[in-house]
Design a protein around this motif. Structure first.
Motif, PDB file in Angstrom:
ATOM      1  N   ALA A  95      -5.868   3.101 -13.721  1.00  0.00           N
ATOM      2  CA  ALA A  95      -7.004   3.573 -13.590  1.00  0.00           C
ATOM      3  C   ALA A  95      -7.664   1.456 -13.566  1.00  0.00           C
ATOM      4  O   ALA A  95      -8.307   1.602 -13.346  1.00  0.00           O
ATOM      5  CB  ALA A  95      -6.923   2.777 -15.776  1.00  0.00           C
ATOM      6  N   ALA A  96      -7.133   0.772 -12.911  1.00  0.00           N
ATOM      7  CA  ALA A  96      -7.030  -0.128 -11.566  1.00  0.00           C
ATOM      8  C   ALA A  96      -6.722  -0.009 -10.803  1.00  0.00           C
ATOM      9  O   ALA A  96      -5.532  -0.627 -10.357  1.00  0.00           O
ATOM     10  CB  ALA A  96      -6.184  -0.750 -12.411  1.00  0.00           C
ATOM     11  N   PRO A  97      -6.816   1.015  -9.924  1.00  0.00           N
ATOM     12  CA  PRO A  97      -6.471   1.070  -8.344  1.00  0.00           C
ATOM     13  C   PRO A  97      -6.709  -0.041  -7.661  1.00  0.00           C
ATOM     14  O   PRO A  97      -7.636  -0.933  -7.198  1.00  0.00           O
ATOM     15  CB  PRO A  97      -6.946   2.182  -7.583  1.00  0.00           C
ATOM     16  N   VAL A  98      -5.126  -0.402  -6.471  1.00  0.00           N
ATOM     17  CA  VAL A  98      -5.548  -1.473  -6.005  1.00  0.00           C
ATOM     18  C   VAL A  98      -6.720  -1.214  -4.907  1.00  0.00           C
ATOM     19  O   VAL A  98      -6.510  -0.162  -4.057  1.00  0.00           O
ATOM     20  CB  VAL A  98      -4.658  -2.168  -5.340  1.00  0.00           C
ATOM     21  N   ARG A  99      -7.782  -2.333  -4.529  1.00  0.00           N
ATOM     22  CA  ARG A  99      -8.857  -1.917  -3.522  1.00  0.00           C
ATOM     23  C   ARG A  99      -8.785  -2.735  -2.168  1.00  0.00           C
ATOM     24  O   ARG A  99      -8.857  -2.755  -1.647  1.00  0.00           O
ATOM     25  CB  ARG A  99      -9.966  -2.457  -4.402  1.00  0.00           C
ATOM     26  N   GLN A 100      -8.267  -4.123  -2.177  1.00  0.00           N
ATOM     27  CA  GLN A 100      -7.549  -4.543  -1.067  1.00  0.00           C
ATOM     28  C   GLN A 100      -5.993  -5.294  -0.832  1.00  0.00           C
ATOM     29  O   GLN A 100      -5.617  -5.399  -2.351  1.00  0.00           O
ATOM     30  CB  GLN A 100      -8.381  -6.269  -1.301  1.00  0.00           C
ATOM     31  N   HIS A 101      -5.451  -6.295  -0.153  1.00  0.00           N
ATOM     32  CA  HIS A 101      -4.484  -6.516   0.322  1.00  0.00           C
ATOM     33  C   HIS A 101      -5.489  -8.019  -0.001  1.00  0.00           C
ATOM     34  O   HIS A 101      -5.713  -8.832   0.770  1.00  0.00           O
ATOM     35  CB  HIS A 101      -3.912  -6.693   1.475  1.00  0.00           C
ATOM     36  N   ILE A 102      -4.451  -9.205  -0.021  1.00  0.00           N
ATOM     37  CA  ILE A 102      -4.471 -10.500  -0.210  1.00  0.00           C
ATOM     38  C   ILE A 102      -3.954 -11.474   0.250  1.00  0.00           C
ATOM     39  O   ILE A 102      -2.264 -10.927  -0.112  1.00  0.00           O
ATOM     40  CB  ILE A 102      -5.090 -11.380  -1.673  1.00  0.00           C
ATOM     41  N   TRP A 103      -3.746 -12.751   0.834  1.00  0.00           N
ATOM     42  CA  TRP A 103      -2.611 -13.777   1.645  1.00  0.00           C
ATOM     43  C   TRP A 103      -1.757 -13.153   2.204  1.00  0.00           C
ATOM     44  O   TRP A 103      -0.417 -12.937   1.975  1.00  0.00           O
ATOM     45  CB  TRP A 103      -1.795 -14.566  -0.173  1.00  0.00           C
ATOM     46  N   THR A 104      -2.355 -12.100   3.096  1.00  0.00           N
ATOM     47  CA  THR A 104      -1.656 -11.415   3.948  1.00  0.00           C
ATOM     48  C   THR A 104      -1.056 -11.795   4.674  1.00  0.00           C
ATOM     49  O   THR A 104       0.415 -11.698   5.268  1.00  0.00           O
ATOM     50  CB  THR A 104      -2.489 -10.132   4.726  1.00  0.00           C
ATOM     51  N   ARG A 105      -1.200 -13.061   5.000  1.00  0.00           N
ATOM     52  CA  ARG A 105      -0.304 -13.755   6.106  1.00  0.00           C
ATOM     53  C   ARG A 105       1.042 -14.567   5.819  1.00  0.00           C
ATOM     54  O   ARG A 105       1.725 -14.980   6.164  1.00  0.00           O
ATOM     55  CB  ARG A 105      -0.548 -15.288   6.066  1.00  0.00           C
ATOM     56  N   SER A 106       1.938 -14.208   4.221  1.00  0.00           N
ATOM     57  CA  SER A 106       2.877 -14.691   3.685  1.00  0.00           C
ATOM     58  C   SER A 106       3.050 -13.070   3.368  1.00  0.00           C
ATOM     59  O   SER A 106       4.546 -13.446   2.160  1.00  0.00           O
ATOM     60  CB  SER A 106       2.266 -14.776   2.236  1.00  0.00           C
ATOM     61  N   ARG A 107       2.878 -11.762   3.892  1.00  0.00           N
ATOM     62  CA  ARG A 107       3.640 -10.904   3.436  1.00  0.00           C
ATOM     63  C   ARG A 107       4.804 -10.730   4.201  1.00  0.00           C
ATOM     64  O   ARG A 107       5.352 -11.119   4.957  1.00  0.00           O
ATOM     65  CB  ARG A 107       2.023  -9.386   3.851  1.00  0.00           C
ATOM     66  N   ILE A 108       5.512 -10.049   2.970  1.00  0.00           N
ATOM     67  CA  ILE A 108       7.099  -9.770   3.933  1.00  0.00           C
ATOM     68  C   ILE A 108       7.115  -8.783   4.768  1.00  0.00           C
ATOM     69  O   ILE A 108       6.266  -7.500   4.944  1.00  0.00           O
ATOM     70  CB  ILE A 108       8.122  -9.417   3.159  1.00  0.00           C
ATOM     71  N   GLY A 109       7.651  -8.605   6.612  1.00  0.00           N
ATOM     72  CA  GLY A 109       6.929  -8.400   7.210  1.00  0.00           C
ATOM     73  C   GLY A 109       7.137  -6.640   6.950  1.00  0.00           C
ATOM     74  O   GLY A 109       6.492  -6.025   7.588  1.00  0.00           O
ATOM     75  N   TRP A 110       8.649  -6.019   6.134  1.00  0.00           N
ATOM     76  CA  TRP A 110       8.474  -5.001   6.624  1.00  0.00           C
ATOM     77  C   TRP A 110       7.467  -4.711   5.230  1.00  0.00           C
ATOM     78  O   TRP A 110       7.468  -3.526   5.071  1.00  0.00           O
ATOM     79  CB  TRP A 110       9.904  -4.834   5.609  1.00  0.00           C
ATOM     80  N   MET A 111       6.744  -5.261   4.471  1.00  0.00           N
ATOM     81  CA  MET A 111       5.978  -4.396   3.504  1.00  0.00           C
ATOM     82  C   MET A 111       4.910  -4.276   4.776  1.00  0.00           C
ATOM     83  O   MET A 111       4.042  -3.464   4.229  1.00  0.00           O
ATOM     84  CB  MET A 111       5.396  -5.352   2.968  1.00  0.00           C
ATOM     85  N   GLU A 112       4.659  -4.366   5.360  1.00  0.00           N
ATOM     86  CA  GLU A 112       3.615  -4.046   6.411  1.00  0.00           C
ATOM     87  C   GLU A 112       3.232  -2.209   6.335  1.00  0.00           C
ATOM     88  O   GLU A 112       2.262  -1.773   6.917  1.00  0.00           O
ATOM     89  CB  GLU A 112       3.332  -4.795   7.793  1.00  0.00           C
ATOM     90  N   ASP A 113       4.071  -1.298   6.743  1.00  0.00           N
ATOM     91  CA  ASP A 113       4.353  -0.137   6.713  1.00  0.00           C
ATOM     92  C   ASP A 113       5.258   0.250   6.117  1.00  0.00           C
ATOM     93  O   ASP A 113       6.245   0.880   6.437  1.00  0.00           O
ATOM     94  CB  ASP A 113       4.313   0.150   8.586  1.00  0.00           C
ATOM     95  N   LEU A 114       4.985   0.915   5.383  1.00  0.00           N
ATOM     96  CA  LEU A 114       5.761   1.632   4.301  1.00  0.00           C
ATOM     97  C   LEU A 114       5.774   2.644   4.305  1.00  0.00           C
ATOM     98  O   LEU A 114       6.382   3.437   3.180  1.00  0.00           O
ATOM     99  CB  LEU A 114       6.501   0.716   2.765  1.00  0.00           C
ATOM    100  N   ASN A 115       4.616   3.845   4.753  1.00  0.00           N
ATOM    101  CA  ASN A 115       4.098   5.438   4.628  1.00  0.00           C
ATOM    102  C   ASN A 115       5.558   5.270   5.395  1.00  0.00           C
ATOM    103  O   ASN A 115       5.689   4.688   6.547  1.00  0.00           O
ATOM    104  CB  ASN A 115       3.348   5.621   5.254  1.00  0.00           C
ATOM    105  N   GLY A 116       5.850   6.987   5.428  1.00  0.00           N
ATOM    106  CA  GLY A 116       6.611   7.337   6.085  1.00  0.00           C
ATOM    107  C   GLY A 116       8.683   7.514   6.202  1.00  0.00           C
ATOM    108  O   GLY A 116       9.073   7.480   6.343  1.00  0.00           O
ATOM    109  N   LEU A 117       8.742   5.905   4.816  1.00  0.00           N
ATOM    110  CA  LEU A 117      10.404   5.655   4.772  1.00  0.00           C
ATOM    111  C   LEU A 117      10.452   7.739   3.454  1.00  0.00           C
ATOM    112  O   LEU A 117       9.640   7.784   3.230  1.00  0.00           O
ATOM    113  CB  LEU A 117       9.891   4.404   3.623  1.00  0.00           C
ATOM    114  N   PRO A 118      11.864   7.365   3.532  1.00  0.00           N
ATOM    115  CA  PRO A 118      12.348   8.966   2.711  1.00  0.00           C
ATOM    116  C   PRO A 118      11.727   8.460   2.099  1.00  0.00           C
ATOM    117  O   PRO A 118      11.878   7.130   0.901  1.00  0.00           O
ATOM    118  CB  PRO A 118      14.135   8.903   3.137  1.00  0.00           C
ATOM    119  N   GLU A 119      11.847   9.291   0.807  1.00  0.00           N
ATOM    120  CA  GLU A 119      11.135   9.109  -0.846  1.00  0.00           C
ATOM    121  C   GLU A 119      12.171  10.431  -1.952  1.00  0.00           C
ATOM    122  O   GLU A 119      12.653  11.340  -1.016  1.00  0.00           O
ATOM    123  CB  GLU A 119      10.512   9.856  -1.042  1.00  0.00           C
ATOM    124  N   ARG A 120      12.490   9.296  -2.762  1.00  0.00           N
ATOM    125  CA  ARG A 120      12.961  10.606  -3.298  1.00  0.00           C
ATOM    126  C   ARG A 120      12.740  10.086  -5.090  1.00  0.00           C
ATOM    127  O   ARG A 120      12.597   9.174  -5.379  1.00  0.00           O
ATOM    128  CB  ARG A 120      14.767  10.153  -3.353  1.00  0.00           C
TER     129      ARG A 120
END
Length: 132
Positions: free
Chosen positions: A101-126
């Protein structure tokens, strides 16, 4: 009206957001206070939020901010920055009964983001019922 609460059910709240502000926060404070790589928040006016069950604990997480949490299970519920001047607060999106009901609309404090968080799409899912 949005409703939510903590993991154990001791804390419940209601919120009626008038602003469509929501974000995935990558700051180190959010990561360290939750143990998660990022935290989704939605913003409500202070007058549009109320606890309906239980009394949350408060943790002063920096010189300018405090967070509320369930004293029983530790689930974080709100974030209030002194810069908000008592006018608004942020609520953890995942504490909602229906987080969609409250979808995320933006990323904030991205200079602090963990590097591997930048592109998680494409990882295997189960699903959890599948064996690794």
């Amino acid at each position: 009206m949005l409703a939510g609460g903590c993991h154990c059910g001791a804390i419940r709240y209601e919120a009626s957001p008038k602003r469509p502000e929501s974000a995935l926060c990558h700051c180190a404070d959010c990561r360290r206070t939750t143990g998660a790589p990022a935290v989704a928040w939605f913003t409500v006016g202070a007058e549009d939020f109320r606890f309906t069950k239980g009394k949350p604990g408060t943790y002063v997480s920096s010189s300018h901010a405090r967070r509320t949490f369930c004293p029983g299970c530790g689930a974080q519920i709100t974030f209030v920055d002194d810069d908000y001047k008592g006018e608004r607060l942020d609520v953890t999106t995942a504490s909602l009964d229906d987080p969609a009901a409250a979808p995320v609309r933006q990323h904030i404090w991205t200079r602090s983001r963990i590097g591997w968080m930048e592109d998680l799409n494409g990882l295997p899912e189960r699903t959890m019922d599948e064996k690794p």
